[in-house]
Enzyme design. Sequence first.
Site, short mmCIF file in Angstrom:
data_model
loop_
_atom_site.label_atom_id
_atom_site.label_comp_id
_atom_site.label_asym_id
_atom_site.label_seq_id
_atom_site.Cartn_x
_atom_site.Cartn_y
_atom_site.Cartn_z
N CYS A 181 -0.51 4.36 1.68
CA CYS A 181 -0.51 4.29 3.16
C CYS A 181 0.89 4.52 3.72
O CYS A 181 1.09 5.28 4.65
CB CYS A 181 -0.92 2.92 3.67
SG CYS A 181 -2.49 2.30 3.12
N ASP A 182 1.84 3.77 3.17
CA ASP A 182 3.13 3.63 3.83
C ASP A 182 4.23 4.54 3.29
O ASP A 182 5.27 4.69 3.93
CB ASP A 182 3.60 2.16 3.75
CG ASP A 182 2.61 1.22 4.43
OD1 ASP A 182 1.90 1.68 5.34
OD2 ASP A 182 2.56 0.04 4.06
N CYS B 251 0.85 -1.19 0.00
CA CYS B 251 0.00 0.00 0.00
C CYS B 251 0.88 1.24 0.00
O CYS B 251 1.21 1.79 1.05
CB CYS B 251 -0.93 0.01 1.21
SG CYS B 251 -2.03 1.45 1.23
#
Lengths: 215, 326
Positions: free
Chosen positions: B154-155, B151
């Site tokens: 996200c990261d 992701c």
Amino acid sequence: MPLLDESVRNEVKREFADLSGAVKLLVFTQEFECDYCAETRSLAEELSELSDRIEVEVHDLLDSKAVAEKYGIDKIPAIVVLGEGDRDYGIRFFGVPAGYEFSSLLEAIKMAASGDSGLSPEAREALKELKNHVHIQVFVTLTCPYCPMAVQLAHRCAVESELVRADMVEASEFPHLAYRYGVYAVPKVVMNERGSFEGALPEKAFVDHLLAAGS
Amino acid sequence: MAKLKFLVSTELGRAFKEGHPYDLVIVGAGPAGLTAAVYAARKKLEALLISKDVGGQTLLTSDIENYMGYHYISGKELAAKFEEQVKKYPIDIAVGEEVVSLGRAGEDFALVTASGKEIRARAVIVATGKRSRPLNVPGERELVGRGVSYCAVCDAPLFAGKDVAVIGAGNSGATAVVDLLKIANRIYVVDIMPEWRADPVLVERIGAAGEKVETFFAHEVIRIEGKDRVEGIVIRARGGGDEVKLPLQGVFIEIGLIPNSDLAKGFLELNEAGEIVVDCRCRTSVPGVFAAGDVTNVPEKQVIIAAGEGAKAALSAYAYLIGQRR
């Protein structure tokens, strides 16, 4: 210029229309404001304008040392969400609750106002078995769509059990903590410094971890 | 400092009537499921929308520039707009519930959730989308959450100033590179194909970043190395050649997707890729069960296509239910 635009303000007003109790947001910042300290303070102030149930109290981390210690505030920006009669449920936000985490702040306010965790009957029952204090830290980024699930679940547990304190920690604002806890994916949940896991777990699995951490 | 955005809600609700026979249960709340929900609600079907999350893969895309009506919108904002539109209608919504099995129960269908709850439906739309395909190399599984990420949106912020690799040079890989341009120090792109397969507008944007991005086309990843966290990857040119070690801290795997069709295995016809086979009316091999979006064999995985298919599935389900009543 306000942080929240007209359409967000209207949505928040709707969310706050039936707040059942008073809520106080304690905002911690300092004279020379940190990254996002000013935004965090403005955000809390703008929210308080949208409901007469919400009061904001701004503290300087150094000047209000006693207050900071009382609520366990060791880094800024921080928000403590208190319920009716300044009841501390253990809900903390470290770093600005923007992006996806804005919804976690709204949920926390609604929860503190009602005093109801919204957990399932099974989870409520299970949490009665908790023996010791558990400090949950949920590391997030503001662009992570799965993170609010973990943050909100942690906050629900804090509201449900007096033994639980739950922090949202925005990883990119506290790189030293991200390094210390090895945060390379979010959400990352750390319980009592020992146990940790990545991902937004369902309620039952989350509560099981919590019970293990507090046994 | 980036401009802050504020998203009001990701939780639609979680109430549904256990055991109650719904007219229609829609599984999955990406563009296909959300659109199907709106169409079903407008036909006044008693419907339940049930999903692990809201927005599906749309949430994992930072910029969308090809959904009509918006020149530019972020994936999360588009998902929020879909959600807002669904909320206007009085249908039951259960978020945070994953459906793990689907089968017959007399004339109805029975769906079972991961938490063991059973739902009944007279018709079903499966719109469960896809998830990231793993690379299946040594070190990958052990280092998930320790530098291996599926992701990027996200990261990526966790890799400020770090060296990273993006595996995969299709649209998802290119989008991950664009997300990382502002954050990472150095970005290696590795793909088994000899060139980019992404939209030219994305490739141009990456080209403009200059030497920050280094490509290893026609290369394969042999393994991911590291003890407690990613320390590097080892790659090799396809068809032989020496192993090359790239020291880095993050690996973003963007090599395509696999369909979330486990719940339908053994019940609905799937193709070799595991996608649910549907006809042009979104009908599956079982009458009364429809499917839409990325989980199906319909070509081209795009938000706009999934949304259109969701509408079609809901209208087909409506026609089916009317036929049943006669």
